[in-house]
Write a protein that holds these residues in place. Sequence first.
Motif, PDB file in Angstrom:
ATOM      1  N   GLN A 366       0.822  -1.201   0.000  1.00 59.56           N
ATOM      2  CA  GLN A 366       0.000   0.000   0.000  1.00 59.56           C
ATOM      3  C   GLN A 366       0.861   1.257   0.000  1.00 59.56           C
ATOM      4  O   GLN A 366       0.585   2.220  -0.719  1.00 59.56           O
ATOM      5  CB  GLN A 366      -0.949  -0.012   1.210  1.00 59.56           C
ATOM      6  CG  GLN A 366      -1.918   1.139   1.256  1.00 59.56           C
ATOM      7  CD  GLN A 366      -2.856   1.155   0.064  1.00 59.56           C
ATOM      8  OE1 GLN A 366      -3.188   0.102  -0.485  1.00 59.56           O
ATOM      9  NE2 GLN A 366      -3.275   2.343  -0.361  1.00 59.56           N
ATOM     10  N   LYS A 369       2.356   1.738  -3.434  1.00 55.48           N
ATOM     11  CA  LYS A 369       1.361   2.248  -4.365  1.00 55.48           C
ATOM     12  C   LYS A 369       1.140   3.740  -4.179  1.00 55.48           C
ATOM     13  O   LYS A 369       1.019   4.499  -5.157  1.00 55.48           O
ATOM     14  CB  LYS A 369       0.034   1.506  -4.173  1.00 55.48           C
ATOM     15  CG  LYS A 369       0.014   0.093  -4.736  1.00 55.48           C
ATOM     16  CD  LYS A 369      -1.359  -0.534  -4.566  1.00 55.48           C
ATOM     17  CE  LYS A 369      -1.406  -1.937  -5.190  1.00 55.48           C
ATOM     18  NZ  LYS A 369      -2.736  -2.564  -5.002  1.00 55.48           N
ATOM     19  N   GLU A 370       1.093   4.192  -2.928  1.00 55.57           N
ATOM     20  CA  GLU A 370       0.897   5.608  -2.669  1.00 55.57           C
ATOM     21  C   GLU A 370       2.089   6.434  -3.129  1.00 55.57           C
ATOM     22  O   GLU A 370       1.925   7.529  -3.682  1.00 55.57           O
ATOM     23  CB  GLU A 370       0.620   5.813  -1.180  1.00 55.57           C
ATOM     24  CG  GLU A 370      -0.715   5.246  -0.728  1.00 55.57           C
ATOM     25  CD  GLU A 370      -0.904   5.312   0.771  1.00 55.57           C
ATOM     26  OE1 GLU A 370       0.084   5.663   1.460  1.00 55.57           O
ATOM     27  OE2 GLU A 370      -2.010   5.034   1.246  1.00 55.57           O
ATOM     28  N   GLU A 378      -0.811   9.844 -10.659  1.00 53.60           N
ATOM     29  CA  GLU A 378      -1.920   8.973 -11.067  1.00 53.60           C
ATOM     30  C   GLU A 378      -3.253   9.599 -10.692  1.00 53.60           C
ATOM     31  O   GLU A 378      -3.445  10.084  -9.576  1.00 53.60           O
ATOM     32  CB  GLU A 378      -1.767   7.623 -10.385  1.00 53.60           C
ATOM     33  CG  GLU A 378      -2.885   6.643 -10.702  1.00 53.60           C
ATOM     34  CD  GLU A 378      -2.760   5.368  -9.896  1.00 53.60           C
ATOM     35  OE1 GLU A 378      -3.696   4.550  -9.928  1.00 53.60           O
ATOM     36  OE2 GLU A 378      -1.718   5.195  -9.238  1.00 53.60           O
TER      37      GLU A 378
END
Length: 607
Positions: A366, A369-370, A378
């Motif tokens: 996570q 991804k951040e 994004e």
Amino acid sequence: MVKQTIQIFARVKPTKKQTAEYFVDCEEQGGSLEFVVPRDLADGVINNKRENYKFRFQKVFDQTANQEEIFEAIAKPVADNVLAGYNGTIFAYGQTGSGKTFTITGGAENYNDRGIIPRTLSYLYQHFSKDSSMIYTTHISYLEIYNETGYDLLNPQHEASRLEDLPKVTIMEDPDQNIHLKNLSLQQSANEEEALDLLFLGDTNRMIAETPMNQASTRSHCIFTIHLCSKELGSAMVRCSKLHLVDLAGSERVGKTGVGGQILTEAKYINLSLHYLEQVIIALSEKNRSHIPYRNSMMTSVLRDSLGGNCMTTMIAAVSVERKNTGESISTCRFAQRVALIKNDALLNEELDPALLIVRLKKEIQCLKEELALVTGEQRSDKLTQEEIQQLEEQIDVYLEDPDSEVTLNLGPDMRKIQFCFSLLKNILLTFTTMHFSLSVLELSVSQQEAFEVFLRDHEDRLSIENNRAVLQQRSVFTLCSTSFILYLFVLFCLGVAGNLMPSESDSVEERILNQIEEEKKHYKIKSGCLKGLKTEIEHLQLLHEKLKVKLQKDFENWWTQEGARLKVLFLYNMHNMVCHFYGRFILTDRDRISTKKSRKKKKHIK
């Protein structure tokens, strides 16, 4: 890492037949088994055969040794190492009829004849019950290798009438050369009784065939494995170890046993697999040998870790000292001597709890991804999901309740979450300000209960309410007494009080009873009339009391609203004065600071 050679022990099978000449020497540092083979005169004058064959072991158990001694000296140390997190293996090797199965599994006649497997299970579960600081889970598998084909002996189908009915086990190897057994079931056992039931089921499904040499000889290799996982309470580390208890099929000379047909085929497979086992042992004992032929047979593939791998291994050489078996016994001891040269590197099988590891990896994913979203820009959807909103609200609650001043609110690079949390914090602040104001107003005044008592003290209807309350209490007490008296009269009448009165000489009993009944009727009518009147009066007083109560409540609410407004104005007035006073000091302080700087510059310019 623990580097240790394979431990070898010898056990002599009891016999009442004529034995060869042998000697057992038990020493503190080990033991020895010596066979004496006399020269054969038929060989002529020149005879180069050895007469004495002496072999060294960790310990030699003679014919008088019992099962308890075998367990204490051989199996218990291995079980302790398994409890500590190391893999362990105990395997019995020897010719047919030398007592391997009796040593590993035990006899079925007496309880004291239990072998290594049931005694080890009992020892492990006793340890589990005594050690309350650890959490243990055990699984059991039971594999049979017959004619180079593996079978699962713990198949749930209890009614398997043939060996072919059992699931076939195949070997699979991953890229790291780790062995996996497909279709071999792992059965969990919560206690000793369940584990012994699994052992009994496996032994029932085991392939048994009779030979002229041994009427109960096992014609297959069997591997009973205990998989153990242990974890300390509150710890994230878990230890997973396994213990192989192996009963190898007996080696035999086909010509000596006198078998043929299917039994001959079985003997060939057994001897071939034992031959491959011997090849592996020889290869491991050679220092410069690069290739070890584990894949030649299924048994050597399954026991790969036990032979030259991550395991503490022990071998039991089962020998028969009958004169006709001297050659096979010497061969077994020679094999054991080669096994003793093999070194294993046993590792502590300790790792992070898989469940906790998954949680950590999910958090790491996570975070990555951040970070990626922050770098690449994004695009995300405009609206937060209901689940995300609930999670953010919970995060805000935890953040505000944490007394640590250094705690941070980790929202990641998502601006939607950041803006939502700012909005949420703003609403919480406004709500807190309103509540603080209301609480301050209440703190400046008395509580509502105390205010009601002050209001009631000066109210015009206070005396009426108190009088009605006193009359109601008086009438209630009188009603209770009257009811009790009427009940007493009724009971007295039912029990025949008139019959208990002593009749005088002049009056008859019947007249006295009738007179008494008439008197009681009069009292009953009087009391009943009083009760009816009291009931009407009480209902009227209750109605008046309720009306006064409602009027008093409305009057108090109006008074409390006016008093609250007055206190609110007073509070705002005080807050205004306090703020003005604070900002006045603040502005004054800034002016002093500015004037101080100007005076310093002026002095510096003069100098």
